[in-house]
Design an enzyme around this catalytic site. Structure first.
Site, mmCIF file in Angstrom:
data_model
loop_
_atom_site.group_PDB
_atom_site.id
_atom_site.type_symbol
_atom_site.label_atom_id
_atom_site.label_comp_id
_atom_site.label_asym_id
_atom_site.label_seq_id
_atom_site.Cartn_x
_atom_site.Cartn_y
_atom_site.Cartn_z
ATOM 1 N N TYR A 160 0.859 -1.185 0.000
ATOM 2 C CA TYR A 160 0.000 0.000 0.000
ATOM 3 C C TYR A 160 0.890 1.227 0.000
ATOM 4 O O TYR A 160 1.844 1.320 0.766
ATOM 5 C CB TYR A 160 -0.902 0.017 1.232
ATOM 6 C CG TYR A 160 -1.824 1.215 1.278
ATOM 7 C CD1 TYR A 160 -2.906 1.314 0.388
ATOM 8 C CD2 TYR A 160 -1.623 2.251 2.185
ATOM 9 C CE1 TYR A 160 -3.744 2.423 0.418
ATOM 10 C CE2 TYR A 160 -2.464 3.355 2.217
ATOM 11 C CZ TYR A 160 -3.528 3.438 1.331
ATOM 12 O OH TYR A 160 -4.370 4.521 1.359
ATOM 13 N N ASP A 253 9.349 2.723 -0.473
ATOM 14 C CA ASP A 253 8.328 3.422 0.304
ATOM 15 C C ASP A 253 8.573 3.094 1.778
ATOM 16 O O ASP A 253 8.197 2.031 2.264
ATOM 17 C CB ASP A 253 6.929 2.978 -0.148
ATOM 18 C CG ASP A 253 5.837 3.698 0.640
ATOM 19 O OD1 ASP A 253 6.161 4.392 1.633
ATOM 20 O OD2 ASP A 253 4.663 3.567 0.262
ATOM 21 N N LYS A 281 4.587 9.668 8.298
ATOM 22 C CA LYS A 281 4.360 9.157 9.657
ATOM 23 C C LYS A 281 5.379 9.684 10.678
ATOM 24 O O LYS A 281 5.253 10.788 11.160
ATOM 25 C CB LYS A 281 4.318 7.626 9.623
ATOM 26 C CG LYS A 281 3.211 7.148 8.637
ATOM 27 C CD LYS A 281 2.666 5.802 8.914
ATOM 28 C CE LYS A 281 1.749 5.331 7.804
ATOM 29 N NZ LYS A 281 0.427 4.962 8.170
HETATM 30 N N1 PMP Z 1 2.941 4.252 2.065
HETATM 31 C C1 PMP Z 1 2.842 3.366 3.081
HETATM 32 C C2 PMP Z 1 3.844 2.278 3.187
HETATM 33 C C3 PMP Z 1 1.811 3.499 4.015
HETATM 34 O O1 PMP Z 1 1.705 2.608 5.018
HETATM 35 C C4 PMP Z 1 0.890 4.558 3.888
HETATM 36 C C5 PMP Z 1 -0.246 4.751 4.875
HETATM 37 N N2 PMP Z 1 -0.504 3.775 5.751
HETATM 38 C C6 PMP Z 1 1.039 5.435 2.820
HETATM 39 C C7 PMP Z 1 2.074 5.269 1.934
HETATM 40 C C8 PMP Z 1 0.094 6.571 2.644
HETATM 41 O O2 PMP Z 1 0.309 7.517 3.604
HETATM 42 P P1 PMP Z 1 -0.868 8.548 4.011
HETATM 43 O O3 PMP Z 1 -1.919 7.735 4.660
HETATM 44 O O4 PMP Z 1 -0.169 9.501 4.919
HETATM 45 O O5 PMP Z 1 -1.316 9.195 2.745
#
Ligand code: PMP
Length: 445
Positions: A160, A253, A281
């Protein structure tokens, strides 16, 4: 043995919980918000029941609107590695807020946070702050496409990366939980430009890279959005080599793994240098933030130094930068990651042991302070094996734990995070709750 019956700590026996206020607030929210929430997983769809409306957090605890206290392992899905409302972060924010909350002009805070990130992850030669992980991955892909002059991207099934159109193919996290890993509303040509491959499968990646010119491979180096899944030894190194050979950019990511699995993220832990990295985060200390960065030649294409447009009214927001700086300074102190490792092992090792004691099929995957207890008798190595986990048992486990004051993610396909605020006593209380919960399964209760 942490679950010992003669432990002096008070028992965590399920208490009858009043949740009338949460129920009322959820009903009201559903009148004005789709599904009553601002992000889907929060609605408890996968496990049933009423999401708790939270009034405040403190250290490892959450307090809901009915006054119930929970040990929290969601920790806002990762950012709160120091616990809720850490005094140093709160104080830094209070002081910053007095000076103004947004300027639409540069501040020194952005440089300060960028420098700290660079010390931890030298691969980010240049970086850009945004306001969410979604923006980070979306923008990283844009610049990767511009740099390579290619359109196709490869992503990992069950990975994700936020909700940008092209990244909602076989998506994990809430999309997987709700059974919409390929969302409607994504234009077909955009979906067609995304090639999903299974995690830990080098043949599939090699074949994808040989079929069409690929701009970028984007992956969570340690996926955490189909639950935590560990890379097989050598997998990430081989991904690096294959992308290099194909002239394809490698995007890590690290929105979850950054400053989580190590101060230097997964790239530091595994010793791999990606071309681009996405963060979020933890680097915002619990405030909305994201960042993407990497090779100077690639990132120099980003406006205004280059033609790839990307902007944000609240990007580099002084409150988010302040919280991020306070968080990274706290994490840079000696012994922090050793403490997180010990807490992670105590919780996740303990949960697997308790489940097995009750003959519940369990597979634990953990790196540092994040992990997932899969209700599966076989190892989880990718999306297919993650999906084979028993979500009915998870829902039962989730509710058993919630009733005993432990707040886990309302989905099998998420991580449980420990923070610096989760001390031995808190974790042992959790393990006792797990013991009782599994015991209640055995008793049919
Ligand atoms: N990349 C990863 C690995 C994530 O876990 C998340 C959100 N859980 C995102 C991108 C997206 O981040 P956001 O919810 O701050 O848009």
């Amino acid at each position: 043995m942490p679950t010992s019956r003669d432990d002096p700590q008070p028992s965590s026996t399920a208490r009858p919980q009043r949740i009338e206020t949460s129920e009322r607030l959820f009903a009201e929210a559903q009148q004005v918000l789709p599904g009553g929430v601002s992000s889907p997983v929060r609605a408890f769809k996968a496990v049933g029941g009423t999401p708790r409306f939270i009034e405040r957090g403190a250290g490892p605890y959450l307090f809901d609107a009915d006054g119930n206290r929970y040990v929290d392992y969601v920790m806002s899905y990762g950012p709160l590695i120091a616990g809720h409302a850490h005094p140093r972060i709160v104080q830094a924010l209070q002081e910053a807020a007095m000076r103004g909350t947004s300027f639409g002009a540069p501040t020194q805070l952005e440089t300060e946070l960028a420098r700290r990130i660079q010390v931890a992850m030298p691969s980010l030669e240049l970086l850009r702050f945004v306001s969410s992980g979604t923006e980070a991955t979306m923008s990283a892909l844009r610049v990767a496409r511009a740099f390579t002059g290619r359109d196709a991207i490869v992503k990992v099934e069950g990975g994700y990366h936020g909700h940008a159109d092209g990244l909602l193919a076989r998506a994990g996290s809430g999309a997987l939980t709700l059974g919409v890993p390929d969302s409607p509303g994504v234009p077909a040509p955009v979906a067609a430009a995304t090639i999903p491959v299974p995690f830990n499968d080098l043949d599939a990646l090699e074949s994808a890279l040989s079929r069409v010119p690929v701009a970028a491979v984007i992956l969570e180096p340690v996926p955490a959005n189909m639950g935590v899944v560990l890379p097989a030894p050598g997998y990430l190194q081989a991904v690096r080599a294959l992308t290099h050979t194909a002239g394809t950019l490698l995007i890590f990511d690290e929105v979850i793994t950054g400053f989580r699995v190590a101060y230097g993220g997964a790239q530091g832990h595994y010793g791999i240098v990606p071309d681009l990295t996405c963060l979020g985060k933890i680097i915002g200390g619990g405030l909305p933030v994201g960042a993407y960065g990497g090779r100077r030649d690639v990132m120099s294409l980003v406006a205004p130094s280059g033609p790839v447009y990307q902007a944000g009214t609240l990007s580099g927001n002084p409150l988010a930068m302040t919280a991020g700086i306070a968080m990274l300074d706290l994490l840079a102190e000696p012994g922090v990651y050793e403490r997180l490792e010990r807490a992670g092992e105590r919780l996740h090792g303990g949960l697997v042991a308790v489940a097995r004691q009750y003959a519940v099929p369990a597979y634990g995957a953990r790196l540092g302070s994040m992990g997932t207890l899969f209700f599966s008798a076989t190892p989880v190595t990718d999306y297919a094996s993650a999906r084979a986990a028993d979500t009915t048992i998870y829902a039962q486990f989730f509710h058993g734990m919630l009733a005993r004051g432990v707040h886990l993610a309302p989905s099998q396909f998420e991580a449980a995070f420990v923070s610096l605020a989760h001390d031995d006593a808190v974790i042992d209380e959790t393990l006792r709750a797990a013991d009782e919960t599994f015991a209640s399964f055995a008793g049919g209760g």
